[in-house]
Structures are given as structure tokens and as C-alpha cells.
Write an enzyme that holds these catalytic residues in place. Sequence first.
Site, PDB file in Angstrom:
ATOM      1  N   SER A   9       1.558   3.389 -11.731  1.00 59.61           N
ATOM      2  CA  SER A   9       1.723   3.675 -10.296  1.00 59.61           C
ATOM      3  C   SER A   9       1.277   2.466  -9.497  1.00 59.61           C
ATOM      4  O   SER A   9       0.834   1.461 -10.045  1.00 59.61           O
ATOM      5  CB  SER A   9       0.852   4.873  -9.898  1.00 59.61           C
ATOM      6  OG  SER A   9      -0.507   4.502  -9.929  1.00 59.61           O
ATOM      7  N   ALA A  13      -3.054   6.114  -6.473  1.00 60.08           N
ATOM      8  CA  ALA A  13      -2.172   7.230  -6.836  1.00 60.08           C
ATOM      9  C   ALA A  13      -2.907   8.286  -7.658  1.00 60.08           C
ATOM     10  O   ALA A  13      -2.302   9.284  -8.058  1.00 60.08           O
ATOM     11  CB  ALA A  13      -0.975   6.710  -7.617  1.00 60.08           C
ATOM     12  N   GLU A  88      -7.109   0.911 -16.178  1.00 60.08           N
ATOM     13  CA  GLU A  88      -6.831  -0.499 -15.845  1.00 60.08           C
ATOM     14  C   GLU A  88      -6.028  -1.163 -16.978  1.00 60.08           C
ATOM     15  O   GLU A  88      -6.261  -2.324 -17.334  1.00 60.08           O
ATOM     16  CB  GLU A  88      -8.142  -1.282 -15.593  1.00 60.08           C
ATOM     17  CG  GLU A  88      -9.077  -0.660 -14.578  1.00 60.08           C
ATOM     18  CD  GLU A  88      -8.505  -0.569 -13.163  1.00 60.08           C
ATOM     19  OE1 GLU A  88      -7.518  -1.264 -12.854  1.00 60.08           O
ATOM     20  OE2 GLU A  88      -9.050   0.241 -12.381  1.00 60.08           O
ATOM     21  N   ALA A  89      -5.054  -0.421 -17.514  1.00 62.02           N
ATOM     22  CA  ALA A  89      -4.301  -0.895 -18.679  1.00 62.02           C
ATOM     23  C   ALA A  89      -3.419  -2.100 -18.365  1.00 62.02           C
ATOM     24  O   ALA A  89      -2.948  -2.777 -19.279  1.00 62.02           O
ATOM     25  CB  ALA A  89      -3.451   0.246 -19.239  1.00 62.02           C
TER      26      ALA A  89
HETATM   27  N1  LIG Z   1     -12.769  12.108  -0.449  1.00 64.20           N
HETATM   28  C1  LIG Z   1     -11.584  12.320  -1.024  1.00 64.20           C
HETATM   29  N2  LIG Z   1     -11.165  13.586  -1.234  1.00 64.20           N
HETATM   30  C2  LIG Z   1      -9.980  13.841  -1.819  1.00 64.20           C
HETATM   31  N3  LIG Z   1      -9.135  12.866  -2.237  1.00 64.20           N
HETATM   32  C3  LIG Z   1      -9.513  11.603  -2.044  1.00 64.20           C
HETATM   33  C4  LIG Z   1     -10.742  11.246  -1.453  1.00 64.20           C
HETATM   34  N4  LIG Z   1     -10.851   9.888  -1.431  1.00 64.20           N
HETATM   35  C5  LIG Z   1      -9.726   9.423  -1.988  1.00 64.20           C
HETATM   36  N5  LIG Z   1      -8.914  10.423  -2.367  1.00 64.20           N
HETATM   37  C6  LIG Z   1      -7.623  10.339  -3.014  1.00 64.20           C
HETATM   38  O1  LIG Z   1      -7.829   9.900  -4.346  1.00 64.20           O
HETATM   39  C7  LIG Z   1      -6.662   9.192  -4.780  1.00 64.20           C
HETATM   40  C8  LIG Z   1      -7.069   7.905  -5.464  1.00 64.20           C
HETATM   41  O2  LIG Z   1      -7.681   8.245  -6.670  1.00 64.20           O
HETATM   42  P1  LIG Z   1      -7.958   7.186  -7.837  1.00 64.20           P
HETATM   43  O3  LIG Z   1      -7.996   7.999  -9.090  1.00 64.20           O
HETATM   44  O4  LIG Z   1      -9.155   6.388  -7.522  1.00 64.20           O
HETATM   45  O5  LIG Z   1      -6.630   6.279  -7.776  1.00 64.20           O
HETATM   46  P2  LIG Z   1      -6.148   5.025  -8.624  1.00 64.20           P
HETATM   47  O6  LIG Z   1      -6.956   4.977  -9.881  1.00 64.20           O
HETATM   48  O7  LIG Z   1      -4.688   5.276  -8.880  1.00 64.20           O
HETATM   49  O8  LIG Z   1      -6.321   3.841  -7.723  1.00 64.20           O
HETATM   50  C9  LIG Z   1      -5.821   8.967  -3.532  1.00 64.20           C
HETATM   51  O9  LIG Z   1      -4.741   9.863  -3.594  1.00 64.20           O
HETATM   52  C10 LIG Z   1      -6.755   9.290  -2.403  1.00 64.20           C
HETATM   53  O10 LIG Z   1      -6.030   9.781  -1.292  1.00 64.20           O
HETATM   54  C1  LIG Z   2      -2.191  -5.284  -6.972  1.00 63.30           C
HETATM   55  C2  LIG Z   2      -3.262  -5.992  -7.720  1.00 63.30           C
HETATM   56  C3  LIG Z   2      -4.408  -5.307  -8.093  1.00 63.30           C
HETATM   57  N1  LIG Z   2      -5.378  -5.963  -8.773  1.00 63.30           N
HETATM   58  C4  LIG Z   2      -6.619  -5.237  -9.126  1.00 63.30           C
HETATM   59  C5  LIG Z   2      -7.292  -4.581  -7.961  1.00 63.30           C
HETATM   60  C6  LIG Z   2      -8.074  -3.466  -8.602  1.00 63.30           C
HETATM   61  O1  LIG Z   2      -9.324  -4.023  -9.014  1.00 63.30           O
HETATM   62  C7  LIG Z   2      -7.218  -3.101  -9.829  1.00 63.30           C
HETATM   63  C8  LIG Z   2      -6.420  -1.817  -9.652  1.00 63.30           C
HETATM   64  O2  LIG Z   2      -7.253  -0.728  -9.415  1.00 63.30           O
HETATM   65  P1  LIG Z   2      -6.815   0.829  -9.269  1.00 63.30           P
HETATM   66  O3  LIG Z   2      -7.281   1.239  -7.924  1.00 63.30           O
HETATM   67  O4  LIG Z   2      -7.577   1.499 -10.361  1.00 63.30           O
HETATM   68  O5  LIG Z   2      -5.339   0.933  -9.461  1.00 63.30           O
HETATM   69  O6  LIG Z   2      -6.312  -4.180 -10.023  1.00 63.30           O
HETATM   70  C9  LIG Z   2      -5.230  -7.289  -9.122  1.00 63.30           C
HETATM   71  O7  LIG Z   2      -6.121  -7.878  -9.758  1.00 63.30           O
HETATM   72  N2  LIG Z   2      -4.107  -7.967  -8.755  1.00 63.30           N
HETATM   73  C10 LIG Z   2      -3.112  -7.366  -8.057  1.00 63.30           C
HETATM   74  O8  LIG Z   2      -2.098  -8.050  -7.731  1.00 63.30           O
END
Ligand SMILES: Nc1ncnc2c1ncn2[C@@H]1O[C@H](COP(=O)(O)OP(=O)(O)O)[C@@H](O)[C@H]1O
Ligand SMILES: Cc1cn([C@H]2C[C@H](O)[C@@H](COP(=O)(O)O)O2)c(=O)[nH]c1=O
EC number: 2.7.1.21
Length: 192
Positions: A9, A13, A88-89
Site C-alpha cells: 500500500s 493504510a 517494512e518489507a
Molecule cells: N488515533 C487513531 N485512531 C484510529 N485510527 C487511527 C488513529 N491514528 C491513526 N489511525 C489510522 O491508522 C492507520 C495507519 O495505521 P498504520 O498501521 O500505522 O499504517 P501503515 O503501517 O500502513 O503506515 C491510518 O488509517 C490512520 O488513519
Molecule cells: C515513500 C518513502 C517512504 N520511506 C520510509 C518512510 C517510513 O519510515 C517507511 C514507511 O513506513 P510505513 O508508515 O510503515 O508505511 O518508509 C522511505 O524511506 N522512502 C520513501 O520514498
Amino acid sequence: MAKLYFYYSSMNAGKSTTLLQADFNYRERGMQTMLWTAALDDREEEGWIHSRIGLKKKAHLFEKETDMLVAISMQHEDTTLDCVLIDEAQFLTKDQVFQVALVADQLRIPVLAYGLRTDFQAALFPGSAQLLAIADELVELKAVCECGSKSTMNMRVDEEGNPVLAGQQTAIGGNELYVALCRKHFMEKLNG
Ligand SMILES: Nc1ncnc2c1ncn2[C@@H]1O[C@H](COP(=O)(O)OP(=O)(O)O)[C@@H](O)[C@H]1O
Ligand SMILES: Cc1cn([C@H]2C[C@H](O)[C@@H](COP(=O)(O)O)O2)c(=O)[nH]c1=O
Ligand SMILES: [Zn+2]
């Protein structure tokens, strides 16, 4: 047959949240899991997977040199594993993606990998490219752009919120450094 899954994603997401939920699901059924995240992601406490909604869990750290097959095999000999979950794959190397494919194929342990599809320049990360190429199942997780459409892109921004066009592929950060956008708005903002 155990499978290699790639859940991909844009940022925000719910990848980490979904991973921790999957882990909880395995564990509440008495099954054993092994969690991994990238050593270079130092946003929060080192060695923990954090989701933005506050869930967190201790994880093993992979570095570029980590042999994932060897490390997971050793753990599996000690405690029989039912699932391997990798956050973070996108930061896995190409070789490491082949190693986790062997975990599925030879050790017969399902591997669930969660990561970004593309970077701030709309290019694939090496780990994501290889996972898109060889994973058994590709599952898109969805976040929402400011317009309400699905966000598929990640824009890097400076302190004023202006798009950053050039730089290293890796720059660890969260909402202060990246905005998830649909392709239309990503392109519009990048082209001024
Ligand atoms: N306090 C909160 N309560 C509910 N949902 C939240 C909150 N803070 C962030 N989010 C939602 O959590 C999601 C991000 O979750 P996360 O697992 O950290 O995403 P990713 O790993 O893909 O970056 C987003 O959809 C965001 O809107
Ligand atoms: C787009 C982009 C992202 N990154 C880094 C930034 C974050 O540390 C991670 C992604 O975190 P997530 O919220 O768990 O998806 O990737 C990067 O290094 N370079 C980029 O272009
Ligand atoms: Zn949009």
C-alpha cells in the site's frame, strides 16, 4: 502448500495494524509467530513494530546482511513456527525476498510481508519489486487521499509542505515527511 503473501500500500493504510492483528489472531489460537521489521526504521523504539493507532509488539530486526532463511530456520528448530510476519518489507533486499520464499517452500511456514509499493519518486523499492515478482498472493491495503480516492502514491514533503523531487530513496519518517495521495493529485502536486 505454505504461501508468501505481499500486503502492499501507500503509507498510512494500516499495514502495521493489520500485521499486529494477524499476529494476535495466530497467537490467540495457540500458534507461534516470528515478527520482523527493518533495523533502519528508527522512528520509534528500536526492535518494535508500532502502528499509528498505538498497537505495538517486539520484533526481530533485519539488516541488509541478515540471512532470513538461516535466522528463521534456527528459531523454527527451537520453537515450531506457524507464521512469519515482516513489516517494512520494502527494505528487504532481492536476496532476502528469495530467502523468505524458501521459508514458505522448504520450511512450509506461511510468510506475510507488509510494505510500500513505491517510493517518493514513484519507483519500486527493491524488496517490493521482488515481492511483486514472486509472491504467491498480492493483497492491496487501502488508504485515502485528501480527495477521497484511494491513495497509491507517497509524496515526500519539506517543512513547508512543498513536494521534494530528489534525494535518497530511504528517508525514515512519518506524517511530517510524507503524504499519501492518489496518482492524480501526486502528479499535479509534483508538476506544480
Ligand atoms: N488515533 C487513531 N485512531 C484510529 N485510527 C487511527 C488513529 N491514528 C491513526 N489511525 C489510522 O491508522 C492507520 C495507519 O495505521 P498504520 O498501521 O500505522 O499504517 P501503515 O503501517 O500502513 O503506515 C491510518 O488509517 C490512520 O488513519
Ligand atoms: C515513500 C518513502 C517512504 N520511506 C520510509 C518512510 C517510513 O519510515 C517507511 C514507511 O513506513 P510505513 O508508515 O510503515 O508505511 O518508509 C522511505 O524511506 N522512502 C520513501 O520514498
Ligand atoms: Zn486525490
